[in-house]
Scaffold this motif. Structure first.
Motif, PDB file in Angstrom:
ATOM      1  N   GLY A 144       0.427  -1.211  -0.082  1.00  0.00           N
ATOM      2  CA  GLY A 144       0.261  -0.370  -0.379  1.00  0.00           C
ATOM      3  C   GLY A 144       1.049   1.624  -0.173  1.00  0.00           C
ATOM      4  N   LEU A 145       2.034   1.233   0.698  1.00  0.00           N
ATOM      5  CA  LEU A 145       2.657   2.118   0.875  1.00  0.00           C
ATOM      6  C   LEU A 145       3.727   2.476  -0.246  1.00  0.00           C
ATOM      7  CD1 LEU A 145       3.791   2.866   4.649  1.00  0.00           C
ATOM      8  CD2 LEU A 145       2.276   3.972   3.569  1.00  0.00           C
ATOM      9  N   ALA A 146       3.734   1.785  -1.182  1.00  0.00           N
ATOM     10  CA  ALA A 146       4.840   1.768  -1.847  1.00  0.00           C
ATOM     11  C   ALA A 146       4.374   1.805  -3.754  1.00  0.00           C
ATOM     12  CB  ALA A 146       5.627   0.177  -2.493  1.00  0.00           C
ATOM     13  N   ALA A 147       2.596   2.112  -3.347  1.00  0.00           N
ATOM     14  CA  ALA A 147       1.805   1.991  -4.260  1.00  0.00           C
ATOM     15  C   ALA A 147       1.032   3.920  -4.477  1.00  0.00           C
ATOM     16  CB  ALA A 147       0.619   1.292  -4.619  1.00  0.00           C
ATOM     17  N   ALA A 148       1.667   3.924  -3.188  1.00  0.00           N
ATOM     18  CA  ALA A 148       1.766   5.111  -2.827  1.00  0.00           C
ATOM     19  C   ALA A 148       2.589   6.112  -3.203  1.00  0.00           C
ATOM     20  CB  ALA A 148       0.812   5.445  -1.325  1.00  0.00           C
ATOM     21  N   PHE A 149       3.634   5.539  -2.834  1.00  0.00           N
ATOM     22  CA  PHE A 149       4.567   6.549  -3.389  1.00  0.00           C
ATOM     23  C   PHE A 149       4.829   6.496  -4.561  1.00  0.00           C
ATOM     24  CE2 PHE A 149       9.459   5.535  -4.586  1.00  0.00           C
ATOM     25  CZ  PHE A 149      10.027   6.772  -3.214  1.00  0.00           C
ATOM     26  N   ILE A 150       4.600   5.384  -5.439  1.00  0.00           N
ATOM     27  CA  ILE A 150       4.581   5.444  -6.928  1.00  0.00           C
ATOM     28  C   ILE A 150       3.427   6.107  -7.270  1.00  0.00           C
ATOM     29  CG2 ILE A 150       4.323   4.177  -8.819  1.00  0.00           C
ATOM     30  CD1 ILE A 150       5.556   2.075  -7.107  1.00  0.00           C
ATOM     31  N   GLU A 151       2.821   5.875  -7.123  1.00  0.00           N
ATOM     32  CA  GLU A 151       1.543   7.131  -6.883  1.00  0.00           C
ATOM     33  C   GLU A 151       2.236   9.170  -7.557  1.00  0.00           C
ATOM     34  OE1 GLU A 151      -3.146   8.432  -6.684  1.00  0.00           O
ATOM     35  OE2 GLU A 151      -2.059   6.539  -6.216  1.00  0.00           O
ATOM     36  N   LEU A 152       2.111   9.435  -5.704  1.00  0.00           N
ATOM     37  CA  LEU A 152       2.534  10.451  -4.870  1.00  0.00           C
ATOM     38  C   LEU A 152       3.939  11.114  -6.760  1.00  0.00           C
ATOM     39  CD1 LEU A 152       2.835  12.584  -3.891  1.00  0.00           C
ATOM     40  CD2 LEU A 152       4.897  12.117  -2.138  1.00  0.00           C
ATOM     41  N   LYS A 153       4.760   9.797  -6.848  1.00  0.00           N
ATOM     42  CA  LYS A 153       5.132  10.829  -7.639  1.00  0.00           C
ATOM     43  C   LYS A 153       5.621  10.610  -9.317  1.00  0.00           C
ATOM     44  CE  LYS A 153      10.100   8.135  -8.007  1.00  0.00           C
ATOM     45  NZ  LYS A 153      10.791   7.297  -8.109  1.00  0.00           N
ATOM     46  N   ALA A 154       4.031  10.532  -9.175  1.00  0.00           N
ATOM     47  CA  ALA A 154       3.325  10.003 -11.355  1.00  0.00           C
ATOM     48  C   ALA A 154       2.546  11.838 -11.045  1.00  0.00           C
ATOM     49  CB  ALA A 154       2.183   9.314 -10.947  1.00  0.00           C
ATOM     50  N   PRO A 208      18.868  38.955  18.469  1.00  0.00           N
ATOM     51  CA  PRO A 208      18.001  37.957  17.431  1.00  0.00           C
ATOM     52  C   PRO A 208      17.893  37.660  17.223  1.00  0.00           C
ATOM     53  CG  PRO A 208      19.265  37.760  20.154  1.00  0.00           C
ATOM     54  CD  PRO A 208      18.824  38.792  19.530  1.00  0.00           C
ATOM     55  N   LEU A 209      17.143  36.557  16.542  1.00  0.00           N
ATOM     56  CA  LEU A 209      15.728  36.390  16.036  1.00  0.00           C
ATOM     57  C   LEU A 209      15.727  34.891  15.966  1.00  0.00           C
ATOM     58  CD1 LEU A 209      12.877  36.772  15.807  1.00  0.00           C
ATOM     59  CD2 LEU A 209      12.510  37.485  13.785  1.00  0.00           C
ATOM     60  N   LEU A 210      15.745  33.730  17.059  1.00  0.00           N
ATOM     61  CA  LEU A 210      15.714  32.179  16.466  1.00  0.00           C
ATOM     62  C   LEU A 210      14.060  32.333  15.591  1.00  0.00           C
ATOM     63  CD1 LEU A 210      16.462  29.497  17.370  1.00  0.00           C
ATOM     64  CD2 LEU A 210      15.212  29.188  19.078  1.00  0.00           C
ATOM     65  N   LYS A 211      14.395  31.589  14.615  1.00  0.00           N
ATOM     66  CA  LYS A 211      13.350  30.682  14.093  1.00  0.00           C
ATOM     67  C   LYS A 211      13.804  29.106  14.175  1.00  0.00           C
ATOM     68  CE  LYS A 211      13.549  34.608  10.552  1.00  0.00           C
ATOM     69  NZ  LYS A 211      13.805  34.757   8.620  1.00  0.00           N
ATOM     70  N   PRO A 212      12.749  28.542  14.848  1.00  0.00           N
ATOM     71  CA  PRO A 212      12.918  26.798  14.106  1.00  0.00           C
ATOM     72  C   PRO A 212      12.279  26.550  13.158  1.00  0.00           C
ATOM     73  CG  PRO A 212      10.566  27.958  15.331  1.00  0.00           C
ATOM     74  CD  PRO A 212      11.272  29.184  14.529  1.00  0.00           C
ATOM     75  N   GLY A 213      12.884  25.342  13.013  1.00  0.00           N
ATOM     76  CA  GLY A 213      13.207  24.350  11.688  1.00  0.00           C
ATOM     77  C   GLY A 213      12.087  23.977  11.686  1.00  0.00           C
ATOM     78  N   ALA A 214      11.756  23.692  10.143  1.00  0.00           N
ATOM     79  CA  ALA A 214      10.777  22.379   9.995  1.00  0.00           C
ATOM     80  C   ALA A 214      11.234  21.138   9.594  1.00  0.00           C
ATOM     81  CB  ALA A 214       9.542  22.655   9.416  1.00  0.00           C
ATOM     82  N   ARG A 215      10.242  20.551   9.765  1.00  0.00           N
ATOM     83  CA  ARG A 215      11.155  19.098   8.886  1.00  0.00           C
ATOM     84  C   ARG A 215      10.602  19.468   7.403  1.00  0.00           C
ATOM     85  NH1 ARG A 215       8.821  13.258  11.887  1.00  0.00           N
ATOM     86  NH2 ARG A 215      10.673  12.784  10.496  1.00  0.00           N
ATOM     87  N   ARG A 216      10.904  18.919   5.692  1.00  0.00           N
ATOM     88  CA  ARG A 216      11.112  18.319   5.179  1.00  0.00           C
ATOM     89  C   ARG A 216      10.636  17.602   4.395  1.00  0.00           C
ATOM     90  NH1 ARG A 216      15.143  21.471   1.464  1.00  0.00           N
ATOM     91  NH2 ARG A 216      16.518  20.020   2.575  1.00  0.00           N
ATOM     92  N   PHE A 217       9.281  17.417   3.213  1.00  0.00           N
ATOM     93  CA  PHE A 217       9.039  15.893   3.138  1.00  0.00           C
ATOM     94  C   PHE A 217       9.736  16.231   1.066  1.00  0.00           C
ATOM     95  CE2 PHE A 217       6.664  13.413   0.282  1.00  0.00           C
ATOM     96  CZ  PHE A 217       6.660  12.466   1.574  1.00  0.00           C
ATOM     97  N   LEU A 218      11.015  15.447   0.955  1.00  0.00           N
ATOM     98  CA  LEU A 218      11.787  15.529   0.223  1.00  0.00           C
ATOM     99  C   LEU A 218      11.295  14.060  -0.742  1.00  0.00           C
ATOM    100  CD1 LEU A 218      14.965  16.520   0.936  1.00  0.00           C
ATOM    101  CD2 LEU A 218      12.667  18.780  -0.004  1.00  0.00           C
ATOM    102  N   VAL A 219      10.906  14.161  -2.229  1.00  0.00           N
ATOM    103  CA  VAL A 219      10.899  12.920  -2.635  1.00  0.00           C
ATOM    104  C   VAL A 219      11.771  12.637  -4.200  1.00  0.00           C
ATOM    105  CG1 VAL A 219       9.398  11.852  -4.174  1.00  0.00           C
ATOM    106  CG2 VAL A 219       8.202  12.977  -2.278  1.00  0.00           C
ATOM    107  N   ASN A 220      12.323  11.764  -4.016  1.00  0.00           N
ATOM    108  CA  ASN A 220      13.613  11.219  -4.424  1.00  0.00           C
ATOM    109  C   ASN A 220      13.641   9.772  -5.392  1.00  0.00           C
ATOM    110  OD1 ASN A 220      15.488  12.970  -4.417  1.00  0.00           O
ATOM    111  ND2 ASN A 220      15.664  12.267  -1.943  1.00  0.00           N
TER     112      ASN A 220
END
Length: 139
Positions: free
Chosen positions: A53-63, A127-139
């Motif tokens: 199911g997740l492998a199919a979701a990954f393939i569809e996301l790339k498409a 100073p102004l601290l800007k907290p980082g956020a997670r990035r979702f990258l697709v390769n």
């Protein structure tokens, strides 16, 4: 319509009673919830190769992403075609609508990089601290 709302409420209440997070639905609130639930990664890698199911979701996301990129390229081509035809005109009308291409008002900004180069002590003073956020990258 009321029956649909009752069914949605029943499903929602089941999630509450069983302390089960609802499945992601693509909404902005689901995006915010996932960011709040998982603000940081743990550095581990999970292998979903054998999860069909997740492998199919990954393939569809790339498409889907490729399809979006193709559509965005076509949108840019069409937009530029119209802009080139408009030249310096502000508006172009068609039987089904119109497009406008106008210059926004000039504005004045602050060149922070130059300011900090000229007055480096300001960085330590304000100073102004800007907290980082997670990035979702697709390769």
């Amino acid at each position: 319509m009321i029956a649909r709302l009752i069914e949605l409420e029943r499903k929602f209440w089941h999630y509450v009673e069983t302390d089960t997070p609802p499945p992601a639905d693509g909404s902005a609130s689901a995006e915010m919830a996932l960011r709040a639930l998982y603000p940081e990664d743990n550095g581990l890698t999970v292998d979903f190769s054998s999860h069909a199911g997740l492998a199919a979701a990954f393939i569809e996301l790339k498409a889907v992403r490729q399809s979006i990129a193709d559509k965005e390229k076509r949108e840019a081509e069409l937009k530029q075609m119209l802009q080139q035809a408009m030249g310096d005109a502000s508006r172009a009308e068609f039987s089904s609508g119109y497009v406008s291409w106008r210059k926004a008002k000039d504005s004045i900004g602050l060149d922070v990089a130059q300011l900090l180069q000229d007055k480096p002590y300001l960085q330590a003073k304000y100073p102004l601290l800007k907290p980082g956020a997670r990035r979702f990258l697709v390769n």
